[in-house]
Design an enzyme around this catalytic site. Structure first.
Site, PDB file in Angstrom:
ATOM      1  N   LYS A   1      13.977 -13.126   2.821  1.00 36.19           N
ATOM      2  CA  LYS A   1      13.537 -13.924   1.679  1.00 36.19           C
ATOM      3  C   LYS A   1      12.831 -12.965   0.732  1.00 36.19           C
ATOM      4  CE  LYS A   1       8.846 -15.329   2.890  1.00 36.19           C
ATOM      5  NZ  LYS A   1       8.549 -14.661   4.162  1.00 36.19           N
TER       6      LYS A   1
ATOM      7  N   ASP B   1     -11.033 -14.878 -14.574  1.00 34.88           N
ATOM      8  CA  ASP B   1      -9.805 -14.392 -13.956  1.00 34.88           C
ATOM      9  C   ASP B   1      -9.073 -15.576 -13.374  1.00 34.88           C
ATOM     10  OD1 ASP B   1      -9.738 -11.659 -14.342  1.00 34.88           O
ATOM     11  OD2 ASP B   1     -11.301 -11.347 -12.824  1.00 34.88           O
TER      12      ASP B   1
ATOM     13  N   ASP C   1     -15.028  -7.788 -10.344  1.00 30.58           N
ATOM     14  CA  ASP C   1     -15.433  -7.131  -9.109  1.00 30.58           C
ATOM     15  C   ASP C   1     -14.908  -5.707  -8.992  1.00 30.58           C
ATOM     16  OD1 ASP C   1     -12.828  -7.862  -8.809  1.00 30.58           O
ATOM     17  OD2 ASP C   1     -13.150  -9.147  -7.061  1.00 30.58           O
TER      18      ASP C   1
ATOM     19  N   THR D   1      11.268  -2.801  -1.184  1.00 33.64           N
ATOM     20  CA  THR D   1      12.340  -3.758  -0.888  1.00 33.64           C
ATOM     21  C   THR D   1      12.082  -5.116  -1.532  1.00 33.64           C
ATOM     22  OG1 THR D   1      11.232  -4.512   1.105  1.00 33.64           O
ATOM     23  CG2 THR D   1      12.767  -2.675   1.346  1.00 33.64           C
ATOM     24  N   ARG D   2      10.838  -5.472  -1.712  1.00 30.99           N
ATOM     25  CA  ARG D   2      10.409  -6.771  -2.239  1.00 30.99           C
ATOM     26  C   ARG D   2      11.041  -7.933  -1.463  1.00 30.99           C
ATOM     27  NH1 ARG D   2      11.556  -7.409  -7.876  1.00 30.99           N
ATOM     28  NH2 ARG D   2      13.241  -5.935  -7.592  1.00 30.99           N
ATOM     29  N   MET D   3      11.220  -7.729  -0.166  1.00 38.20           N
ATOM     30  CA  MET D   3      11.758  -8.777   0.710  1.00 38.20           C
ATOM     31  C   MET D   3      11.047  -8.661   2.045  1.00 38.20           C
ATOM     32  SD  MET D   3      15.867  -8.739   0.206  1.00 38.20           S
ATOM     33  CE  MET D   3      16.036  -7.064   0.728  1.00 38.20           C
ATOM     34  N   SER D   4      11.051  -9.764   2.778  1.00 37.22           N
ATOM     35  CA  SER D   4      10.651  -9.682   4.181  1.00 37.22           C
ATOM     36  C   SER D   4      11.595 -10.576   4.960  1.00 37.22           C
ATOM     37  CB  SER D   4       9.185 -10.132   4.342  1.00 37.22           C
ATOM     38  OG  SER D   4       9.074 -11.497   3.997  1.00 37.22           O
TER      39      SER D   4
END
Lengths: 766, 560
Positions: free
Chosen positions: A479, A390, A602, A464-467
């Protein structure tokens, strides 16, 4: 996925006064030739003389029979010489001395073989003792009913594999007989946590827990059996099993739900569904494995055993028929001498050390904190020629890290760094922290406290894929992914400048992750996040390539990103945009091409692939399903250790091959020592074959027997440590080993036998 | 000079190996069936399109051998009633008939009789020469089936025995035998149906000179590594082997097919270098043996030299003057490297060391080029062992050309090793301590032991050459040696075919830098090492009590 340094904030410090789990010493600490181990082995080597145990090793069994035969003959001859009084003189004394010595050395040969095996088992036994202490008489708090059962049962691991496996194993019921005492019938009222139903629990001995039982475990209590956490989260000290004392997080749902019996909960409270029956817990299996109780011969060992048994019969024929030939030639050979010849010719060196090599190989795997479910798995590891790894956590550190700042037009580097840092101050994700670190490294910006600014953190969500931060004055810093930030600034009447768009495209093309930073409607610039390849990976992959093993990286990334990482890390091949089921398909495809595949995993959805792979190494942090499916468990949960297992597997096979070659090559010298000695009386001319110029026929035979016995002892360290392994092509390894063990095997006994002969002669024993 | 001769002979073999190997590779994999083949299949009720599993193939071979064995026995027993018996020879005695039938069926051609005074022309031509063809063909097709097993992967079948047998006889043995028979006849080898001629010698005495169809039998005798001569004197008889050229031709024919088979192996497995590695292992063992034998014979017997009774430059006893030491020792080496057993000199009269070379050659299993087919499948046994023992040393489960060598295969290989060792050692041991065994000896002491050992070794190894000096036509030897021949041929082949079947069924593993190399000089020397240590050491005790001690005794001035 190595989640060893758990980021969770709620780890309680180790509670003072809590029972400290029995220390399982890191195996590396104990030497192979520890004094206690040697003492124990010495005693064991006598117990192992029992014919029932010897029978498993046909070569050494024959030696034992031979030793017994010469003992009987010795006694018989002495008795008959006693009855014929007056004949006892110097020749008889001389003969007795010789016969006695041969007999003693034959017994020594058997004992040395037993000793080798006992030493190999020694460390495992010591460790098993330590593990047994971990199986202390825990009292389990069993819950008669548990109301979320129905909703969760579908996620429970499949146990068919284990039950079919365990039915073949010898029943290990020592523990259940030890403490079958059930503390039943005292239902205790247990105050649940807020919002939880109040449950009645029953106090029972841990050893009575069965599959499907529910137990509750709180801080400072031992987990009574293997299971899956179905409610709650806790930090657990697993050092009893792994030897690693840093606590790990175990929580319901997901890939970190498996708990092991005998480990200690340090904080919080969890409900565990028990997944194993008494005697079949992980700890039980581990004890059996390290102790070698369920050690079965591996396929290769069986094949080698057959070869050795076959050679033994051939030499038996050669020795037995020598009697008629001698009779025909008018020369008589005593049975004692024939037995001596036989023992010298049959492959005793490898026969004596074969099981020790196997046990020691398993032990070496264990020293790396890997639990191989069978020797077969370790052996298969040596054959592997494709390694699936992986990407995340194995090849790369597992987190993307800020690599550089790319400001928008008319923005300075410093401003971008500052705003990026602001947006990440409260961001606990590794990516966020790496931005703070980079800002500090490049521009000396120090972290500030959020509440000083009065700002509120807006965490990242999948939607939202932002913070970012919201300030009281309405200022909003964000961002995130380029399109999400684009939408954010558009709402406020801004737009993504073409230069920033170019940066984003370029970073993505390079396989990185672009994070766009915006302050309100204004786009500030882009942060380049990069997957960081672990140090030393390239060298390891080069090493693997030299061994003839191809590495394939598996990643969910897009092909571009995957290609970049592949190039940087030096893997041979990659599978991008892989879904869990793709692993299984890839393994099948490789196997059809005639490759043997190893992989690590895992998660529950890794289980089918782990089962399909020739070598499947599950992480101890992984789910029960994964641990069941694989044939090895890495207690440290470090996937790159698969490489070590491969090396150990190869070393194991090489050691067997080297000692077999050595053993067979030894015969040349022994023939030259014994054959002329046998018939020297009848044909003094055979002295010409006595190329070593051994003193007398007796000393020649005795020297060969002594050499044959001592070489076993001399080779015990090699058998236990394994021959040197270097990652070279098969051709070079073969040339090297043939020279060392083949040619060496021909030459060394000539020197050894001559030396022993000189010594014997000097001290007048022959 | 003799060195040059050996090397020149070897150059011939080297030259023929590749074309013949390639020819066999094509012949046995040809898709097309010719009309004459089809006619034979229709006659025998054979479906040429159907391939057989290893068991079916082996059973077909055993049935075929049993039927032809019985046929030969019947012909021998009834020869006085059958035509082509100009000398009115009586029926062959049961013990001897059984021994001879077994001997020819197993490609041994051990002859406990004098052909010219025991067998009628019909018996020689039909009963015996038939086997010269078919027992050779059986050997070759078994090797071909085994090569298929090595080359194929995940396969259930090894070919069709009847098809292979037909093709081998029709397109390999017959044409080669025809050409060589004509060449031999050109050298003066007799080919007629006349009865024994009575002539008066110059001294005025009467001499009987047997006649017969010799050239035709001679060609296949060598080509099929049969070795059963028309005459008791075999290839030392001027009618069988009159000139140095015929001698060279005969030596060439013995190795020709066997030298080609490793190349066939290389072609079918797509590993030509592996084929050559096996070829060179054989070649080195051959050259070493040839040089030792020649050297020993050249140095001759020190006692004779001291007494001044024999040529001081070598041991000419038991050798034909028209061949001399070089051609005789070379022939002896070749005929025992292969399982031929034809002789042009008496091995019994060799110096002990010189005589131990043929003995050792046979003990190794006749794998130095070896009997047609038998040489390669005997070598296959050592390849499996070498790969298994040394294969572990590269850190992987031993694999041979991509096939894992597992417990099952090792078991079968060891079984084959045991059968050979058992037949030789136990047979000789019984002979050594029974009057039935020792009363046949012409010499006592170590030389007598060599004679008995040679007899059982030759029989178990299906060689058929005799050390002479041993009266083999007794009930003990007739039956005992026939059993050894049976074990050495049929009991050996079953486990080997089993390995081939098991290899064919295995999947082929991919090759890489970690794969055990089976080509190149390293493998060649490994193979030689395993052959010498595993193969030869077993017999070291008996050899040291036989020829080796005799050599030392001879050097010390003692003979037997």
């Amino acid at each position: 996925m190595t989640v060893q340094q758990a980021p969770g904030p709620q780890i309680a410090p180790f509670v003072a006064g809590a029972p400290i789990p029995p220390p399982v010493k890191r195996q590396k600490a104990q030497s192979l030739f520890d004094r206690t181990i040697l003492r124990r082995a010495l005693v064991d080597s006598f117990f192992k003389l029992s014919p029932r145990r010897m029978m498993k090793n046909p070569v050494m069994f024959l030696v034992e029979v031979g030793a017994l035969l010469t003992t009987i003959l010795l006694v018989w001859d002495r008795l008959s010489s006693l009855s014929s009084v007056g004949q006892a003189g110097k020749p008889v004394l001389h003969e007795t001395l010789f016969q006695t010595q041969i007999t003693l050395w034959l017994w020594a040969t058997v004992l040395f073989a037993n000793f080798a095996e006992a030493v190999a088992e020694g460390r495992g036994k010591a460790q098993a003792d330590a593990l047994r202490k971990a199986k202390s008489d825990t009292v389990a708090r069993k819950l008669p009913v548990w109301d979320r059962l129905s909703s969760l049962s579908s996620e429970l691991p499949v146990w068919d594999r284990l039950s079919s496996l365990s039915s073949e194993l010898p029943v290990w019921d020592r523990l259940s007989s030890l403490s079958s005492e059930v503390h039943a019938g005292e239902p205790a009222r247990q105050g649940g946590q807020a919002g939880k139903p109040v449950l009645y629990e029953e106090r029972v001995a841990a050893s009575t827990l069965r599959k499907g039982d529910f137990v509750v475990v709180e801080a400072n209590e031992f987990i009574p059996g293997d299971g899956t956490v179905i409610e709650g989260i806790a930090s657990v000290n697993e050092s009893a099993v792994t030897g690693e004392s840093a606590p790990v997080i175990r929580e319901a749902g997901g890939d970190r739900s498996a708990v092991t019996g005998g480990t200690l909960v340090l904080s919080d409270r969890i409900v565990v569904e028990i997944t194993s029956n008494p005697g079949q817990t992980f700890l039980d299996r581990m004890i059996r494995l390290v102790e070698g109780a369920e050690r079965q011969k591996t396929p290769n060992e069986i094949a080698l055993d057959i070869l050795l048994a076959g050679l033994t019969i051939v030499f038996l024929l050669a020795t037995v028929t020598l009697k008629p030939f001698a009779i025909y030639s008018g020369s008589d050979v005593s049975v004692t001498i024939l037995v001596a010849l036989l023992v010298c010719l049959i492959p005793t060196t490898i026969g004596a050390l074969l099981s020790a090599i196997g046990i020691a190989g398993m032990d070496r795997v264990l020293q790396h904190n890997i639990l191989a479910m069978s020797g077969r798995a370790v052996e298969a590891a040596g054959d592997v020629n494709v390694l699936l790894l992986d990407k995340t956590g194995t090849i790369t550190l597992g987190n993307r890290q800020a690599h550089s700042f790319h400001p928008a037009p008319e923005v300075s580097d410093g401003e971008l760094a500052e705003i990026a840092q602001l947006s990440s101050l409260a961001d606990e994700t590794p990516e966020g922290r790496s931005i703070v670190v980079l800002a500090k490294e490049k521009f000396g910006l120090r972290g500030r406290e959020l509440h000083d600014l009065g700002a509120k953190f807006v965490p990242f969500t999948a939607r939202t894929r932002m913070s970012g931060l919201d300030f009281p004055d309405g200022r909003a810093i964000r961002k995130g992914a380029a399109d999400a930030v684009d939408a954010f600034v558009r709402e406020r009447g801004g737009s993504l400048p073409p230069a920033v768009r170019d940066d984003v495209a370029r970073i993505a093309a390079e396989g990185g992750t672009p994070l766009v930073v915006a302050d309100g409607r204004r786009v500030i610039g882009t942060v380049y996040l990069k997957d960081v390849v672990k140090g030393g990976m390239k060298e390891r992959f080069d090493r693997l390539r030299m061994m003839g093993i191809r590495t394939v990286m598996i990643t969910g990334d897009n092909p571009l990103t995957a290609a970049t990482i592949a190039r940087e890390s030096g893997v041979d091949d990659f599978l991008a945009e892989a879904k869990p089921e793709d692993k299984l398909a890839l393994i099948r495809a490789e196997q059809t091409k005639g490759n043997l595949v190893a992989m690590t995993g895992d998660g529950t959805n890794d289980a089918p692939a782990l089962a399909q792979a020739d070598v499947g190494m599950a992480m101890n942090t992984g789910t029960q399903a994964a641990k069941e499916a694989g044939n090895m468990v890495d207690l440290d949960s470090n996937p790159t250790k698969l490489i070590e297992v491969v090396e150990i597997g190869k070393q194991l096979l090489m050691t067997r091959g080297a000692l077999t070659t050595f053993s067979i090559a030894n015969d040349v010298a022994k023939y030259f020592a014994i054959i002329p000695a046998l018939f020297l009386v009848t044909f003094p001319e055979l002295q010409a074959l006595n190329v070593m110029h051994l003193a007398t026929p007796q000393s020649a035979i005795l020297s060969a027997v002594i050499f044959n016995a001592l070489i076993i002892v001399a080779l015990i360290p090699l058998a236990l440590r394994g021959v040197d392994y270097r990652p070279l092509g098969a051709g070079r390894i073969l040339r090297r080993n043939l020279l060392l063990y083949g040619l060496g095997g021909v030459v060394i006994p000539f020197l050894g036998i001559k030396l022993i002969d000189l010594l014997l002669h000097a001290v007048r024993l022959a | 000079m003799l060195t040059l001769k050996i090397l020149a002979y070897f150059a011939l073999i080297l030259a023929v190996a590749k074309p013949l190997g390639a020819y066999m590779a094509r012949l046995f994999s040809r898709e097309k069936t010719y009309a004459v083949e089809r006619a034979i299949y229709r006659l025998g009720g054979i479906d040429e399109t159907k391939e057989q599993s290893w068991t079916a193939y082996t059973i077909a071979m055993l049935v075929f051998s049993a039927v032809t064995l019985f046929l030969t026995y019947v012909i021998e027993r009834l020869q006085h009633l059958l035509p082509l018996n100009p000398d009115r020879l009586p029926a062959v005695a049961p013990d001897l008939a059984w021994n001879t039938a077994m001997s020819f069926t197993t490609n041994t051609n051990w002859q406990a009789y004098s052909g010219e005074t025991t067998m009628s022309h019909l018996t020689q031509m039909l009963g015996l020469t038939l086997h010269n063809f078919v027992s050779a063909a059986v050997g070759i097709v078994l090797a071909i089936a085994i090569i298929r097993g090595i080359a194929r992967a995940s396969a259930k079948t090894l070919g069709n025995f009847w098809v292979d047998l037909t093709r081998c006889t029709l397109w390999l043995l017959l044409p080669l035998a025809l050409v060589s028979a004509v060449l031999l006849a050109s050298q003066g080898v007799t080919q007629n149906f006349h009865p024994t001629q009575q002539i008066k010698t110059l001294e005025g005495k009467a001499q009987k000179i047997p006649q017969g169809p010799i050239a035709s039998q001679e060609a296949i005798k060598e080509l099929g590594t049969n070795g059963g001569g028309f005459f008791n004197a075999n290839s030392s008889h001027p009618y069988e082997n009159p000139t140095p050229f015929s001698n060279l031709l005969e030596m060439f024919l013995i190795f020709a097919i066997s030298a080609g088979l490793p190349i066939t192996l290389g072609i079918w497995t797509r590993k030509p270098r592996h084929g050559w590695a096996v070829f060179w292992a054989m070649a080195i063992l051959f050259l070493a043996a040839a040089f030792v034998a020649t050297y020993a014979e050249q140095h001759g017997n020190p006692i004779h030299q001291r007494l001044g009774v024999a040529r001081s430059d070598g041991n000419m006893e038991g050798k034909e003057v028209r061949f001399g030491i070089g051609d005789s020792s070379l022939f002896a080496t070749i005929t025992t490297d292969a399982s031929c057993g034809a002789v042009n000199a008496m091995h019994d009269s060799f110096t002990p060391i010189g005589g131990s070379i043929p003995l050792l050659n046979i003990m190794l299993g006749e794998i130095v080029f070896g009997g047609v087919g038998a040489g390669l499948y005997g070598m296959f046994l050592f390849i499996v062992l070498a790969v298994f023992i040394a294969g572990l040393m590269v850190g992987r489960t031993p694999e041979y050309l991509g096939k894992k060598i597992e417990a099952h295969d090792v078991k079968l290989a060891m079984l084959a090793v045991l059968i050979l060792a058992f037949s030789i050692l136990v047979g000789t041991a019984v002979a050594a301590v029974t009057t039935a065994g020792t009363s046949s000896l012409a010499n006592n002491g170590p030389h007598g032991l060599s004679e008995m050992t040679y007899a059982f070794t030759s029989a178990a190894g299906n060689n058929g050459s005799a050390f002479a000096g041993l009266n083999a036509n007794t009930r003990f030897y007739d039956i005992g040696l026939a059993l050894a021949m049976f074990a050495g041929r049929f009991l050996m082949i079953i486990p080997l075919m089993g390995i081939a079947g098991s290899l064919a069924a295995k999947r082929k593993l991919a090759e890489g830098v970690g794969t055990f190399p089976v080509d190149g000089p390293l493998f060649t020397f490994l193979l030689i090492g395993v052959i010498l240590i595993v193969g030869a050491l077993t017999y070291f005790p008996v050899l040291s009590l036989g020829p080796y001690v005799e050599q030392f005794l001879m050097n010390a001035g003692k003979v037997f």
